[in-house]
Motif scaffolding. Structure first.
Motif, PDB file in Angstrom:
ATOM      1  N   ILE A 113     -26.862  -3.600 -12.968  1.00  0.00           N
ATOM      2  CA  ILE A 113     -25.989  -2.326 -13.694  1.00  0.00           C
ATOM      3  C   ILE A 113     -26.280  -1.088 -12.756  1.00  0.00           C
ATOM      4  O   ILE A 113     -27.390  -0.720 -12.490  1.00  0.00           O
ATOM      5  N   LEU A 114     -25.074  -0.459 -12.084  1.00  0.00           N
ATOM      6  CA  LEU A 114     -25.152   0.656 -11.203  1.00  0.00           C
ATOM      7  C   LEU A 114     -25.890   1.701 -12.130  1.00  0.00           C
ATOM      8  O   LEU A 114     -25.198   2.107 -13.194  1.00  0.00           O
ATOM      9  N   LYS A 115     -26.973   2.517 -11.458  1.00  0.00           N
ATOM     10  CA  LYS A 115     -27.251   3.494 -12.354  1.00  0.00           C
ATOM     11  C   LYS A 115     -28.006   4.592 -11.511  1.00  0.00           C
ATOM     12  O   LYS A 115     -28.812   4.412 -10.714  1.00  0.00           O
ATOM     13  N   VAL A 116     -27.414   5.876 -11.627  1.00  0.00           N
ATOM     14  CA  VAL A 116     -28.092   7.171 -10.605  1.00  0.00           C
ATOM     15  C   VAL A 116     -28.611   7.838 -11.977  1.00  0.00           C
ATOM     16  O   VAL A 116     -27.500   8.617 -12.737  1.00  0.00           O
ATOM     17  N   GLN A 117     -29.648   8.214 -11.789  1.00  0.00           N
ATOM     18  CA  GLN A 117     -30.491   9.083 -13.222  1.00  0.00           C
ATOM     19  C   GLN A 117     -31.314   9.914 -12.412  1.00  0.00           C
ATOM     20  O   GLN A 117     -32.366   9.449 -11.873  1.00  0.00           O
ATOM     21  N   TYR A 118     -31.300  11.181 -12.824  1.00  0.00           N
ATOM     22  CA  TYR A 118     -32.426  12.049 -12.671  1.00  0.00           C
ATOM     23  C   TYR A 118     -33.714  12.101 -13.487  1.00  0.00           C
ATOM     24  O   TYR A 118     -33.227  12.332 -14.901  1.00  0.00           O
ATOM     25  N   ASP A 119     -34.858  11.928 -13.461  1.00  0.00           N
ATOM     26  CA  ASP A 119     -35.866  11.743 -14.319  1.00  0.00           C
ATOM     27  C   ASP A 119     -36.570  13.134 -14.015  1.00  0.00           C
ATOM     28  O   ASP A 119     -37.085  13.535 -13.445  1.00  0.00           O
ATOM     29  N   LYS A 120     -36.213  13.942 -15.183  1.00  0.00           N
ATOM     30  CA  LYS A 120     -36.774  15.469 -15.337  1.00  0.00           C
ATOM     31  C   LYS A 120     -38.078  15.382 -15.491  1.00  0.00           C
ATOM     32  O   LYS A 120     -38.906  16.405 -14.926  1.00  0.00           O
ATOM     33  N   LYS A 121     -38.636  14.516 -16.353  1.00  0.00           N
ATOM     34  CA  LYS A 121     -40.253  14.576 -16.490  1.00  0.00           C
ATOM     35  C   LYS A 121     -40.909  14.375 -15.159  1.00  0.00           C
ATOM     36  O   LYS A 121     -42.027  14.947 -14.957  1.00  0.00           O
ATOM     37  N   ASN A 123     -39.556  14.444 -12.171  1.00  0.00           N
ATOM     38  CA  ASN A 123     -38.735  14.996 -11.064  1.00  0.00           C
ATOM     39  C   ASN A 123     -38.570  14.178  -9.824  1.00  0.00           C
ATOM     40  O   ASN A 123     -38.974  14.423  -8.801  1.00  0.00           O
ATOM     41  N   LEU A 124     -37.750  13.069 -10.057  1.00  0.00           N
ATOM     42  CA  LEU A 124     -37.421  12.187  -9.282  1.00  0.00           C
ATOM     43  C   LEU A 124     -35.952  11.717  -9.519  1.00  0.00           C
ATOM     44  O   LEU A 124     -35.690  11.856 -10.475  1.00  0.00           O
ATOM     45  N   LEU A 125     -35.360  11.132  -8.361  1.00  0.00           N
ATOM     46  CA  LEU A 125     -34.122  10.547  -8.464  1.00  0.00           C
ATOM     47  C   LEU A 125     -34.279   9.141  -8.491  1.00  0.00           C
ATOM     48  O   LEU A 125     -34.786   8.378  -7.590  1.00  0.00           O
ATOM     49  N   HIS A 126     -33.721   8.420  -9.812  1.00  0.00           N
ATOM     50  CA  HIS A 126     -33.814   7.056 -10.157  1.00  0.00           C
ATOM     51  C   HIS A 126     -32.361   6.555  -9.535  1.00  0.00           C
ATOM     52  O   HIS A 126     -31.356   6.861  -9.856  1.00  0.00           O
ATOM     53  N   LEU A 127     -32.393   5.236  -8.543  1.00  0.00           N
ATOM     54  CA  LEU A 127     -31.225   4.667  -8.156  1.00  0.00           C
ATOM     55  C   LEU A 127     -31.396   3.256  -8.190  1.00  0.00           C
ATOM     56  O   LEU A 127     -32.309   2.556  -8.165  1.00  0.00           O
ATOM     57  N   ASN A 128     -30.256   2.636  -8.808  1.00  0.00           N
ATOM     58  CA  ASN A 128     -30.020   1.288  -8.975  1.00  0.00           C
ATOM     59  C   ASN A 128     -28.653   0.926  -8.386  1.00  0.00           C
ATOM     60  O   ASN A 128     -27.605   1.610  -9.179  1.00  0.00           O
ATOM     61  N   PRO A 129     -28.548   0.212  -7.369  1.00  0.00           N
ATOM     62  CA  PRO A 129     -27.047   0.076  -6.756  1.00  0.00           C
ATOM     63  C   PRO A 129     -26.418  -0.724  -7.479  1.00  0.00           C
ATOM     64  O   PRO A 129     -24.973  -0.809  -6.818  1.00  0.00           O
ATOM     65  N   GLY A 130     -26.885  -1.378  -8.480  1.00  0.00           N
ATOM     66  CA  GLY A 130     -26.021  -2.535  -9.078  1.00  0.00           C
ATOM     67  C   GLY A 130     -25.985  -3.624  -8.448  1.00  0.00           C
ATOM     68  O   GLY A 130     -27.005  -3.885  -7.372  1.00  0.00           O
ATOM     69  N   ALA A 131     -24.991  -4.605  -8.295  1.00  0.00           N
ATOM     70  CA  ALA A 131     -25.010  -5.918  -7.333  1.00  0.00           C
ATOM     71  C   ALA A 131     -23.949  -5.759  -6.389  1.00  0.00           C
ATOM     72  O   ALA A 131     -22.718  -5.832  -6.735  1.00  0.00           O
ATOM     73  N   ALA A 132     -24.510  -6.233  -5.382  1.00  0.00           N
ATOM     74  CA  ALA A 132     -23.408  -6.619  -4.177  1.00  0.00           C
ATOM     75  C   ALA A 132     -22.831  -7.913  -4.041  1.00  0.00           C
ATOM     76  O   ALA A 132     -21.975  -8.155  -3.402  1.00  0.00           O
ATOM     77  N   GLY A 133     -23.776  -8.777  -4.654  1.00  0.00           N
ATOM     78  CA  GLY A 133     -23.300 -10.143  -4.582  1.00  0.00           C
ATOM     79  C   GLY A 133     -22.319 -10.602  -5.550  1.00  0.00           C
ATOM     80  O   GLY A 133     -21.672  -9.856  -6.204  1.00  0.00           O
ATOM     81  N   ASN A 134     -22.063 -11.833  -5.616  1.00  0.00           N
ATOM     82  CA  ASN A 134     -21.200 -12.668  -6.592  1.00  0.00           C
ATOM     83  C   ASN A 134     -21.674 -13.202  -7.909  1.00  0.00           C
ATOM     84  O   ASN A 134     -20.884 -13.601  -8.846  1.00  0.00           O
ATOM     85  N   HIS A 135     -22.992 -13.447  -7.662  1.00  0.00           N
ATOM     86  CA  HIS A 135     -23.618 -13.960  -9.150  1.00  0.00           C
ATOM     87  C   HIS A 135     -24.104 -13.100 -10.177  1.00  0.00           C
ATOM     88  O   HIS A 135     -24.574 -11.950  -9.590  1.00  0.00           O
ATOM     89  N   GLY A 136     -23.608 -13.278 -11.278  1.00  0.00           N
ATOM     90  CA  GLY A 136     -24.199 -12.354 -12.300  1.00  0.00           C
ATOM     91  C   GLY A 136     -22.959 -12.187 -13.231  1.00  0.00           C
ATOM     92  O   GLY A 136     -21.726 -12.462 -13.163  1.00  0.00           O
ATOM     93  N   PHE A 137     -23.163 -11.313 -14.291  1.00  0.00           N
ATOM     94  CA  PHE A 137     -22.180 -10.821 -15.317  1.00  0.00           C
ATOM     95  C   PHE A 137     -21.487  -9.638 -14.838  1.00  0.00           C
ATOM     96  O   PHE A 137     -20.434  -9.389 -15.483  1.00  0.00           O
ATOM     97  N   HIS A 138     -21.842  -8.879 -13.720  1.00  0.00           N
ATOM     98  CA  HIS A 138     -20.886  -7.666 -13.318  1.00  0.00           C
ATOM     99  C   HIS A 138     -19.665  -8.064 -13.106  1.00  0.00           C
ATOM    100  O   HIS A 138     -19.409  -8.962 -12.335  1.00  0.00           O
ATOM    101  N   LYS A 139     -18.617  -6.987 -13.201  1.00  0.00           N
ATOM    102  CA  LYS A 139     -17.432  -7.462 -12.766  1.00  0.00           C
ATOM    103  C   LYS A 139     -16.983  -6.816 -11.426  1.00  0.00           C
ATOM    104  O   LYS A 139     -16.223  -7.625 -10.578  1.00  0.00           O
ATOM    105  N   ILE A 140     -17.437  -5.787 -11.121  1.00  0.00           N
ATOM    106  CA  ILE A 140     -17.053  -5.191  -9.947  1.00  0.00           C
ATOM    107  C   ILE A 140     -18.603  -5.304  -9.033  1.00  0.00           C
ATOM    108  O   ILE A 140     -19.526  -4.788  -9.504  1.00  0.00           O
ATOM    109  N   ARG A 141     -18.299  -5.481  -7.720  1.00  0.00           N
ATOM    110  CA  ARG A 141     -19.622  -5.557  -6.781  1.00  0.00           C
ATOM    111  C   ARG A 141     -19.836  -3.907  -6.387  1.00  0.00           C
ATOM    112  O   ARG A 141     -18.788  -3.126  -6.106  1.00  0.00           O
ATOM    113  N   THR A 142     -21.146  -3.507  -6.562  1.00  0.00           N
ATOM    114  CA  THR A 142     -21.462  -2.225  -6.145  1.00  0.00           C
ATOM    115  C   THR A 142     -22.384  -2.085  -4.999  1.00  0.00           C
ATOM    116  O   THR A 142     -23.295  -2.775  -5.152  1.00  0.00           O
TER     117      THR A 142
END
Length: 165
Positions: A113-121, A123-142
C-alpha cells in the motif's frame, strides 16, 4: 542534489517500465521483498543501489542486503527496513529505537500500500512506495521518486505503473 527512485515488493519482477525511471535517477532504493536477485543485479547495472531484504527473501538476498539500512544522503538521515509499520503503529522491533533516534526519512515496504505520511510526533517523513511487482493484492504497481538537496526532500512524486499482470 540527488534524484532518488524508491521501490519495494518487486517479488522477482522487473520490466522496462521500471527501468525507464531507474535511468532517470541518481540512486535506487529498494525496501525489500526483492525475490530473485536478478532484480537487484539488473538495477545495479544502471545505478547505485541501496536495499534491504524482506520477509519473502531467501538466504542469498539476506547475505547481500541487511534487515535495516541506516545512512545519510545530503545531510538527510534515512532508515529503511521492510516491515516497519506506520506512525503511531510502528513495528514492535523498531518502536523504541525510532522514538529515541528518529531519522528524517523512514522507509518501509511490505504492505503493498503506497503511503506518504508525516509523523508529527517524531518529526519524520514516512514513505512506503507500495509494490512495483506483479505478486500481491494491489491493482496498480507503484513507486516513489523525489530529490534530496542539502537537508530538504523535494519534488516527491507518485509513479503509477501499468496494472499488474
Amino acid at each position: 542534489m540527488k534524484k532518488i527512485l524508491l521501490l519495494s515488493d518487486t517479488h522477482s519482477f522487473i520490466d522496462n517500465q521500471i527501468l525507464k525511471f531507474v535511468k532517470q535517477a541518481d540512486e535506487v532504493w529498494h525496501a525489500g521483498d526483492i525475490g530473485d536477485l536478478k532484480v537487484t543485479d539488473t538495477l545495479k547495472k544502471y545505478k547505485p543501489l541501496r536495499a534491504v531484504f524482506g520477509n519473502i527473501d531467501g538466504k542469498d538476498a539476506r547475505a547481500e542486503f541487511p534487515l535495516d539500512l541506516k545512512f545519510e544522503v545530503e545531510n538527510v538521515s534515512v532508515w529503511m527496513t521492510h516491515i516497519g509499520g506506520y506512525p503511531n503503529k510502528y513495528n514492535q522491533r523498531i518502536r523504541e529505537e525510532i522514538k529515541t533516534n528518529p531519522p528524517k526519512i523512514f522507509i518501509c515496504g511490505h504492505s503493498h500500500i503506497l503511503k506518504v505520511q508525516y509523523d508529527k510526533k517524531l518529526n519524520l517523513l514516512h514513505l512506503n512506495p507500495g509494490a512495483a511487482g506483479n505478486h500481491g493484492f494491489h491493482k496498480i504497481r507503484t513507486m516513489l521518486r523525489f530529490k534530496i538537496e542539502k537537508d530538504e526532500i523535494k519534488d516527491l512524486e507518485i509513479i503509477e505503473l501499468a496494472a499488474r499482470g
